[in-house]
Design a protein around this motif. Structure first.
Motif, short mmCIF file in Angstrom:
data_model
loop_
_atom_site.label_atom_id
_atom_site.label_comp_id
_atom_site.label_asym_id
_atom_site.label_seq_id
_atom_site.Cartn_x
_atom_site.Cartn_y
_atom_site.Cartn_z
N ASP A 105 24.34 31.43 -19.63
CA ASP A 105 23.65 30.92 -18.45
C ASP A 105 24.38 31.36 -17.20
O ASP A 105 25.57 31.66 -17.23
N HIS A 126 19.53 19.93 -13.92
CA HIS A 126 18.97 21.03 -14.70
C HIS A 126 18.87 20.67 -16.19
O HIS A 126 17.87 20.97 -16.85
N VAL A 133 13.85 26.83 -14.98
CA VAL A 133 14.85 27.34 -14.04
C VAL A 133 14.94 26.35 -12.89
O VAL A 133 13.92 25.78 -12.48
N PHE A 173 20.52 28.81 -7.85
CA PHE A 173 19.59 28.86 -8.97
C PHE A 173 20.36 28.69 -10.28
O PHE A 173 21.42 29.28 -10.46
N PHE A 175 19.85 29.64 -14.07
CA PHE A 175 19.08 30.37 -15.06
C PHE A 175 19.76 30.28 -16.42
O PHE A 175 20.94 30.64 -16.54
N TYR A 179 16.16 33.42 -19.96
CA TYR A 179 15.34 34.01 -18.91
C TYR A 179 15.91 35.33 -18.37
O TYR A 179 15.36 35.89 -17.42
N LEU A 202 9.72 26.35 -12.87
CA LEU A 202 10.66 26.36 -11.76
C LEU A 202 10.74 24.97 -11.16
O LEU A 202 9.79 24.49 -10.54
#
Length: 232
Positions: A105, A126, A133, A173, A175, A179, A202
Motif C-alpha cells: 500500500d 481508510h 481509495v 491519498f 491506495f 489498485y 473513492l
C-alpha cells in the motif's frame, strides 16, 4: 544496522513540478525546496510523516531533481528513501515509475502541501472501508462577500466569506496495492480518480485542521505567517 520496518504504507511525495507561478523563486530550485521560515516545504512534509512513524519514502522528482537529491542527502541521511526521477513528465508517469518496484500500500502526497493531518486517524478511517481509495479534503472558503441576486437585480442575500459545500483535494491519498494496476490502465491521474469515483471506490477523509498549499507568492506569504500554527 537498519531498523525493523513497521507495517505502514510507503509514502510517495510528488516533487517533480516546475512551480512556474512561484517564479523567480523556482528558477534555480524546485518548488518543494522553497523555504517557509528558513525551512523547505519538503522538510515540513517529511517530518509530519516521520512524527507518525512512517519509515519508507519515495521522492518522485523531475525538475531540478539534483537539488532535492542534495537536500535529502544532507538532511535525512538516516531515512529509508529512494529518489525516482521521471524527468519532464506528468503526474501519472511519476506515480507509475514510483510504484513499479513496490508491492504494498502507499500514501500519495503533494510536494507543495503542508498539513497537520492526524495520519493515524486517516489510516483508521481508510481501514473501515479498505476496498476503497481514500482522498483527504479540506473546506473551501471564498475570500469575498458573496451575493445572491434576483432577476431584477435586487440583492436577495449576502454572505461574508462563505464555506462552500464542495471541498478541495489536498492529497494524502491512501491506495492499497490492489489498485496499482489502475495507473497503467488510464492516461492521467484525473482519469484514475474519475474511474474510482464513478465506481464508488473513492472515499473522502475530511481534514478540518490546518492546511497550506503553496502555489503562488501570495500563498507563500500566508504560509510564512501561519506555519507556526502547524509546527510550534
Amino acid at each position: 544496522m537498519m531498523c525493523k520496518r513497521n507495517n505502514k504504507p510507503t509514502v510517495i511525495i510528488l516533487c517533480g513540478g516546475k512551480g512556474l507561478r512561484l517564479r523567480p523563486l523556482t528558477k534555480d530550485i524546485p518548488k518543494p525546496l522553497v523555504q517557509i521560515n528558513d525551512k523547505p516545504i519538503l522538510d515540513y512534509i517529511l517530518n509530519q510523516f516521520i512524527k507518525y512513524k512512517f519509515d519508507k519514502f519515495i521522492i518522485a522528482t523531475g525538475y531540478k531533481s539534483t537539488k532535492i537529491e542534495e537536500f535529502m542527502g544532507n538532511n535525512f541521511t538516516s531515512l529509508d528513501y529512494d529518489i525516482v526521477n521521471s524527468g519532464d513528465s506528468d503526474i501519472i508517469t511519476r506515480i507509475r515509475d514510483s510504484i513499479k518496484d513496490i508491492d504494498n500500500d502507499f500514501i500519495l502526497s503533494y510536494g507543495d502541501t503542508i498539513s497537520n493531518i492526524d495520519l493515524t486517524k486517516l489510516i483508521k478511517y481508510h481501514n473501515k472501508d479498505p476496498e476503497s481509495v481514500t482522498v483527504t479534503s479540506f473546506p473551501i472558503t471564498i475570500p469575498f462577500g458573496v451575493m445572491e441576486v434576483t432577476t431584477d437585480n435586487y440583492v436577495k442575500s449576502f454572505t461574508e466569506k462563505p464555506v462552500l459545500d464542495s471541498v478541495m483535494n489536498i492529497g494524502y491519498f491512501f491506495f492499497t496495492k490492489k489498485y496499482h494496476h489502475l495507473f497503467f490502465n488510464h492516461n492521467s491521474f484525473v482519469d484514475v480518480l474519475s474511474y474510482l469515483a464513478k465506481n464508488k471506490k473513492l472515499k473522502c477523509y475530511k481534514h478540518s485542521g490546518i492546511h497550506i498549499t503553496i502555489n503562488t507568492i501570495a500563498e507563500l506569504e500566508y504560509a510564512n505567517k501561519d506555519i507556526k500554527k502547524i509546527y510550534n
